[in-house]
Design a protein around this motif. Structure first.
Motif, short mmCIF file in Angstrom:
data_model
loop_
_atom_site.label_atom_id
_atom_site.label_comp_id
_atom_site.label_asym_id
_atom_site.label_seq_id
_atom_site.Cartn_x
_atom_site.Cartn_y
_atom_site.Cartn_z
N THR A 102 1.05 -1.21 0.09
CA THR A 102 0.01 0.04 0.09
C THR A 102 0.79 1.33 0.06
O THR A 102 0.51 2.32 -0.72
N GLU A 103 1.81 1.12 0.86
CA GLU A 103 2.80 2.30 0.76
C GLU A 103 3.45 2.62 -0.68
O GLU A 103 3.55 3.81 -1.12
N ALA A 305 4.86 1.04 10.04
CA ALA A 305 4.21 -0.07 10.09
C ALA A 305 4.92 -1.08 8.89
O ALA A 305 4.86 -2.25 9.01
N ALA A 306 5.47 -0.59 7.87
CA ALA A 306 6.20 -1.30 6.84
C ALA A 306 7.21 -1.76 7.37
O ALA A 306 7.42 -3.16 7.10
N TYR A 307 8.16 -1.00 8.23
CA TYR A 307 9.21 -1.62 8.81
C TYR A 307 8.96 -2.78 9.75
O TYR A 307 9.79 -3.78 9.79
N ILE A 310 8.19 -5.97 7.47
CA ILE A 310 9.47 -6.37 6.98
C ILE A 310 9.91 -7.59 8.00
O ILE A 310 10.53 -8.50 7.91
N ARG A 311 10.07 -6.93 9.10
CA ARG A 311 10.89 -7.27 10.40
C ARG A 311 10.26 -8.89 10.61
O ARG A 311 10.62 -9.92 10.79
N LEU A 312 8.59 -8.81 10.82
CA LEU A 312 7.90 -9.92 11.19
C LEU A 312 7.96 -10.66 10.08
O LEU A 312 8.21 -12.23 10.16
N LYS A 313 7.70 -10.48 8.72
CA LYS A 313 7.38 -11.52 7.68
C LYS A 313 8.95 -12.11 7.47
O LYS A 313 8.74 -13.33 6.88
N SER A 314 9.96 -11.32 7.47
CA SER A 314 11.15 -12.08 7.10
C SER A 314 11.37 -13.05 8.36
O SER A 314 12.12 -14.22 7.88
#
Length: 336
Positions: A102-103, A305-307, A310-314
């Motif tokens: 979305t960003e 929120a995007a950062y 990245i952290r969680l999904k990685s």
């Protein structure tokens, strides 16, 4: 216990990763963005998994990682990885394709609107103190959106999100993406073009959303740009090398293109290489470019929120690939 290395020290703690890894994976961390070469050999020798964010992972780096089994690119693009060398080593490669959608889509459309509505142009004029600046400029840049064709190169997650936003603003939307099955156009209410040339010839505002591969490097060259309708706008939030920046400069300078919005450049940051003529003119605030070019520092993805995504999904992806050998985010070599 499995060992994973995060080389850049991106976050102040490892609480999120430790909770997700649940004692099955040990996370080691490096200390900065100075590249993999600065990492201690002892850290590299232990790593079975490797997170890559800003670093480049090249073939010559791999001998330092004798235990390496998996690499997770902490982002969508995977052009920073030598996937051929990794495949020869049998190392699994994954990315995080579903963060920041979305960003980036919002940013791409914002760049297009800022140019097409003359916001950047009129903003630049108000920096002066001349009473004559308080007026509306007649320029090919400013057009009624509902009479414009919006072209999208690459209809993945971000390209699709851009298509929906562009439609909501009244654009007539078309796309070119040879990798998608038939029917996508009907589902979204947009037009499919069967060639890049066909897309360019009908486009007033072009937005790039293709991955950087051998096939897409330099894809939008001067011949492609000259096929765009006179007075077109080009927006690139994908990867810098897809677009020929010198060709863009020539097409802007002679007036074939009305404007451009760039969140990415062929060399980033630009201070690490020769300054392209277009960027030099932009920095010098040359009058011919006033209000016609917007440059942002590869920040389209950026929100707190995007950062966090990245952290969680990685971490989730690394856990999947190391513990089961399977991940929906695994990139096959033939994706190139």
């Amino acid at each position: 216990m499995l060992t994973v290395l995060e080389p850049e020290g991106l976050y102040p703690d490892t609480a999120l990763e430790d909770a997700l890894f649940a004692g099955r994976i040990r996370l080691l961390r490096g200390g900065g963005e100075s590249g993999l070469a600065a990492l201690p050999d002892a850290l590299c020798a232990e790593a079975e998994g490797l997170f890559i964010f800003r670093n480049w992972l090249r073939a010559e780096d791999l001998p330092r990682f004798p235990k390496l089994r998996a690499v997770v690119r902490m982002g969508v693009g995977y052009d920073r990885l030598d996937r051929v060398a990794l495949a020869e080593r049998g190392v699994a490669v994954c990315n995080v394709p579903d963060y920041g959608t979305t960003e980036v889509a919002d940013h791409a459309v914002a760049l297009a609107l800022a140019l097409r509505r003359g916001i950047a142009l009129h903003h630049d004029l108000q920096r002066g103190d001349s009473p004559a600046a308080w007026t509306q400029v007649e320029t090919p840049l400013i057009q009624r959106l509902g009479e414009q064709n919006f072209g999208i190169l690459g209809l993945g997650r971000i390209g699709t999100a851009v298509a929906l936003r562009a439609r909501a603003f009244g654009f007539d939307v078309a796309f070119y993406d040879p990798h998608l099955p038939n029917g996508v156009d009907r589902a979204l209410g947009i037009t499919r073009c069967r060639s890049l040339e066909a897309l360019m010839e009908r486009t007033d505002t072009l937005s790039l959303h293709a991955p950087l591969t051998r096939a897409t490097t330099g894809l939008v060259d001067e011949a492609a740009l000259r096929r765009l309708r006179p007075g077109a706008v080009v927006v690139n939030t994908a990867r810098g090398p897809i677009l020929d920046l010198d060709a863009l400069e020539r097409c802007l300078r002679d007036g074939h293109l009305a404007g451009a919005g760039l969140d990415v450049l062929p060399i980033e940051p630009p201070a690490t290489g020769p300054i392209p003529p277009l960027l030099a003119a932009y920095r010098a605030r040359e009058s011919w470019l006033s209000g016609r070019l917007i440059v942002t520092p590869h920040s389209a993805f950026h929100t707190p929120a995007a950062y966090a995504d990245i952290r969680l999904k990685s971490a989730e992806t690394m856990h999947e690939i190391l513990t089961s050998g399977v991940s929906a985010n695994r990139i096959p070599l033939q994706a190139e």
